[in-house]
Design an enzyme around this catalytic site. Structure first.
Site, PDB file in Angstrom:
ATOM      1  N   ALA A 122     -13.371  -5.804  -1.781  1.00  0.00           N
ATOM      2  CA  ALA A 122     -14.227  -5.419  -2.913  1.00  0.00           C
ATOM      3  C   ALA A 122     -13.916  -3.989  -3.357  1.00  0.00           C
ATOM      4  CB  ALA A 122     -15.704  -5.548  -2.524  1.00  0.00           C
TER       5      ALA A 122
ATOM      6  N   TYR B 238     -13.751  -4.547   2.243  1.00  0.00           N
ATOM      7  CA  TYR B 238     -12.530  -3.788   1.903  1.00  0.00           C
ATOM      8  C   TYR B 238     -11.927  -4.307   0.594  1.00  0.00           C
ATOM      9  CZ  TYR B 238      -7.650  -2.266   2.228  1.00  0.00           C
ATOM     10  OH  TYR B 238      -6.417  -1.726   1.954  1.00  0.00           O
TER      11      TYR B 238
ATOM     12  N   SER C 164      -4.495  -2.151  -3.027  1.00  0.00           N
ATOM     13  CA  SER C 164      -3.992  -3.080  -2.002  1.00  0.00           C
ATOM     14  C   SER C 164      -3.767  -4.441  -2.667  1.00  0.00           C
ATOM     15  CB  SER C 164      -5.034  -3.237  -0.894  1.00  0.00           C
ATOM     16  OG  SER C 164      -4.608  -4.184   0.068  1.00  0.00           O
TER      17      SER C 164
ATOM     18  N   ASN D 264      -5.077   8.348  -2.321  1.00  0.00           N
ATOM     19  CA  ASN D 264      -4.530   7.370  -1.371  1.00  0.00           C
ATOM     20  C   ASN D 264      -5.458   7.033  -0.203  1.00  0.00           C
ATOM     21  OD1 ASN D 264      -2.168   6.092   0.275  1.00  0.00           O
ATOM     22  ND2 ASN D 264      -2.866   7.779   1.547  1.00  0.00           N
TER      23      ASN D 264
HETATM   24  P1  NAP Z   1      -3.923   5.285   7.861  1.00  0.00           P
HETATM   25  O1  NAP Z   1      -2.624   5.139   8.547  1.00  0.00           O
HETATM   26  O2  NAP Z   1      -5.173   4.989   8.620  1.00  0.00           O
HETATM   27  O3  NAP Z   1      -4.028   6.779   7.268  1.00  0.00           O
HETATM   28  C1  NAP Z   1      -5.183   7.141   6.569  1.00  0.00           C
HETATM   29  C2  NAP Z   1      -5.078   8.562   6.077  1.00  0.00           C
HETATM   30  O4  NAP Z   1      -6.296   8.884   5.352  1.00  0.00           O
HETATM   31  C3  NAP Z   1      -4.981   9.594   7.181  1.00  0.00           C
HETATM   32  O5  NAP Z   1      -4.259  10.702   6.702  1.00  0.00           O
HETATM   33  C4  NAP Z   1      -6.449   9.975   7.421  1.00  0.00           C
HETATM   34  O6  NAP Z   1      -6.523  11.244   8.049  1.00  0.00           O
HETATM   35  C5  NAP Z   1      -6.949   9.989   5.980  1.00  0.00           C
HETATM   36  N1  NAP Z   1      -8.407   9.828   5.839  1.00  0.00           N
HETATM   37  C6  NAP Z   1      -9.193   8.816   6.304  1.00  0.00           C
HETATM   38  N2  NAP Z   1     -10.468   9.030   5.945  1.00  0.00           N
HETATM   39  C7  NAP Z   1     -10.483  10.176   5.200  1.00  0.00           C
HETATM   40  C8  NAP Z   1     -11.505  10.910   4.550  1.00  0.00           C
HETATM   41  N3  NAP Z   1     -12.790  10.519   4.560  1.00  0.00           N
HETATM   42  N4  NAP Z   1     -11.155  12.033   3.863  1.00  0.00           N
HETATM   43  C9  NAP Z   1      -9.874  12.452   3.837  1.00  0.00           C
HETATM   44  N5  NAP Z   1      -8.869  11.816   4.450  1.00  0.00           N
HETATM   45  C10 NAP Z   1      -9.175  10.685   5.134  1.00  0.00           C
HETATM   46  O7  NAP Z   1      -4.006   4.373   6.554  1.00  0.00           O
HETATM   47  P2  NAP Z   1      -2.827   3.660   5.709  1.00  0.00           P
HETATM   48  O8  NAP Z   1      -2.536   2.354   6.310  1.00  0.00           O
HETATM   49  O9  NAP Z   1      -1.726   4.631   5.481  1.00  0.00           O
HETATM   50  O10 NAP Z   1      -3.619   3.382   4.346  1.00  0.00           O
HETATM   51  C11 NAP Z   1      -3.549   4.296   3.264  1.00  0.00           C
HETATM   52  C12 NAP Z   1      -4.004   3.590   2.002  1.00  0.00           C
HETATM   53  O11 NAP Z   1      -3.192   2.446   1.770  1.00  0.00           O
HETATM   54  C13 NAP Z   1      -5.449   3.067   2.033  1.00  0.00           C
HETATM   55  O12 NAP Z   1      -6.033   3.259   0.764  1.00  0.00           O
HETATM   56  C14 NAP Z   1      -5.293   1.595   2.324  1.00  0.00           C
HETATM   57  O13 NAP Z   1      -6.361   0.842   1.808  1.00  0.00           O
HETATM   58  C15 NAP Z   1      -3.997   1.296   1.591  1.00  0.00           C
HETATM   59  N6  NAP Z   1      -3.292   0.127   2.088  1.00  0.00           N
HETATM   60  C16 NAP Z   1      -2.677   0.124   3.297  1.00  0.00           C
HETATM   61  C17 NAP Z   1      -1.961  -1.001   3.701  1.00  0.00           C
HETATM   62  C18 NAP Z   1      -1.177  -1.035   4.983  1.00  0.00           C
HETATM   63  O14 NAP Z   1      -0.601  -2.075   5.297  1.00  0.00           O
HETATM   64  N7  NAP Z   1      -1.080   0.018   5.741  1.00  0.00           N
HETATM   65  C19 NAP Z   1      -1.931  -2.143   2.895  1.00  0.00           C
HETATM   66  C20 NAP Z   1      -2.593  -2.120   1.681  1.00  0.00           C
HETATM   67  C21 NAP Z   1      -3.254  -0.973   1.273  1.00  0.00           C
HETATM   68  P3  NAP Z   1      -7.871  11.762   8.820  1.00  0.00           P
HETATM   69  O15 NAP Z   1      -8.363  10.617   9.640  1.00  0.00           O
HETATM   70  O16 NAP Z   1      -7.420  12.958   9.610  1.00  0.00           O
HETATM   71  O17 NAP Z   1      -8.821  12.165   7.746  1.00  0.00           O
END
Ligand code: NAP
Length: 261
Positions: A158, A156, A142, A90
């Site tokens: 890509a 992103y 996404s 994720n």
């Molecule tokens: P988020 O709120 O920023 O949370 C990201 C999570 O990933 C955190 O637990 C962070 O913890 C961890 N993380 C980041 N870099 C990391 C690394 N190098 N190694 C291990 N853990 C890492 O992000 P989110 O919005 O929930 O997004 C999660 C996923 O959903 C992503 O793949 C994103 O592309 C996808 N997505 C999100 C949305 C949206 O609207 N939110 C929409 C489409 C897709 P730490 O920083 O402590 O490592």
């Protein structure tokens, strides 16, 4: 509620916050035992405390871009639980950058976290899933990239499309071992990462969603729970869009009901 994941053991990368945390909560409510992984131990501890009333959850500190961290995440899960039924890959980052300003380092960094991090996480789980006679992998991609575009997020997009390219071949390659590989494609989901994009962005997004609200991380979690469960035992290499209908309208006017004469 039917508990879809009773008796299953799952790893969720990026499980301390946002969508990963929502997947963890949904999985626990569906009866899974969960191991979450991310980089900041304090956030992992907080999430484990918050979610432990829903079921058995623990954490491993791991950066998905580092092979040794992923190996530790997988071996700690095997030591604790003896098996890995589900991997939710994720982790993803989404910094904004215009192509003209984008540096090679920015391009490499997002690919390292979003694509290589997914590859390493999946690679390390495969031997265990093969030995067990099966498993399920759910990738968080996404709508941006695979279906839609957004100025400022070309790199992103890509990476998110690359994840699906990987998924389709992986699904074929791993099918003989009973390992299924699917993906969830979230739209705009209220996560710590999304909130950091600011109020104005959130308002615009909300107006572009036919169901009229931003998504909840558990909306993605429930779709992932279905794909990870035995209910989806004949589904592999497929995607579920979780976006409140956001990809449907041809224009913002398409969401206004025509007035009758
Ligand atoms: P988020 O709120 O920023 O949370 C990201 C999570 O990933 C955190 O637990 C962070 O913890 C961890 N993380 C980041 N870099 C990391 C690394 N190098 N190694 C291990 N853990 C890492 O992000 P989110 O919005 O929930 O997004 C999660 C996923 O959903 C992503 O793949 C994103 O592309 C996808 N997505 C999100 C949305 C949206 O609207 N939110 C929409 C489409 C897709 P730490 O920083 O402590 O490592």
């Amino acid at each position: 509620m039917t508990r879809l994941l009773e008796g299953k053991f799952a790893i969720i990368t990026g499980g301390s916050k946002g969508i990963g945390k929502g997947i963890a909560e949904a999985f626990l409510k569906h009866g899974a035992t969960v191991v979450i992984a991310s980089r900041k131990e304090q956030d992992l501890q907080k999430t484990v405390e918050e979610l432990s009333s829903f079921g058995q959850i623990s954490y491993v500190v791991a950066d998905v871009s580092k092979t040794e961290d992923i190996q530790r995440m997988v071996s700690a899960t095997i030591e604790r639980h003896g098996r890995i039924d589900v991997l939710c890959s994720n982790v993803g980052i989404y910094p904004m950058s215009l192509i003209e300003d984008m540096t090679e380092e920015e391009w490499d960094y997002i690919n390292t976290i979003n694509v290589k991090g997914m590859f390493l996480s999946i690679k390390e789980c495969i031997p265990h899933m093969k030995k067990q006679g099966g498993g399920s992998i759910v990738i968080t991609s996404s709508i941006t990239g695979p279906i839609t575009g957004f100025a400022g997020w070309s790199h992103y997009g890509a990476t998110k499309a690359a994840q699906l390219g990987f998924m389709r071949s992986a699904a074929i390659e791993l099918a003989p071992y009973g390992i299924r590989v699917n993906a969830v494609l979230p739209g705009n989901i209220v996560s710590e990462g999304l909130l950091s994009l600011g109020e104005e962005y959130l308002d615009i997004m909300k107006r572009s969603i036919p169901l009229g609200t931003l998504g909840d991380p558990q909306d993605v979690g429930n779709a992932a729970a279905f794909l990870a469960s035995d209910l989806a035992k004949f589904i592999t290499g497929q995607t579920i869009v979780v976006d409140g209908g956001q990809i449907l309208p041809e224009s913002t006017e398409a969401m206004e009901l025509p007035t009758k004469e």
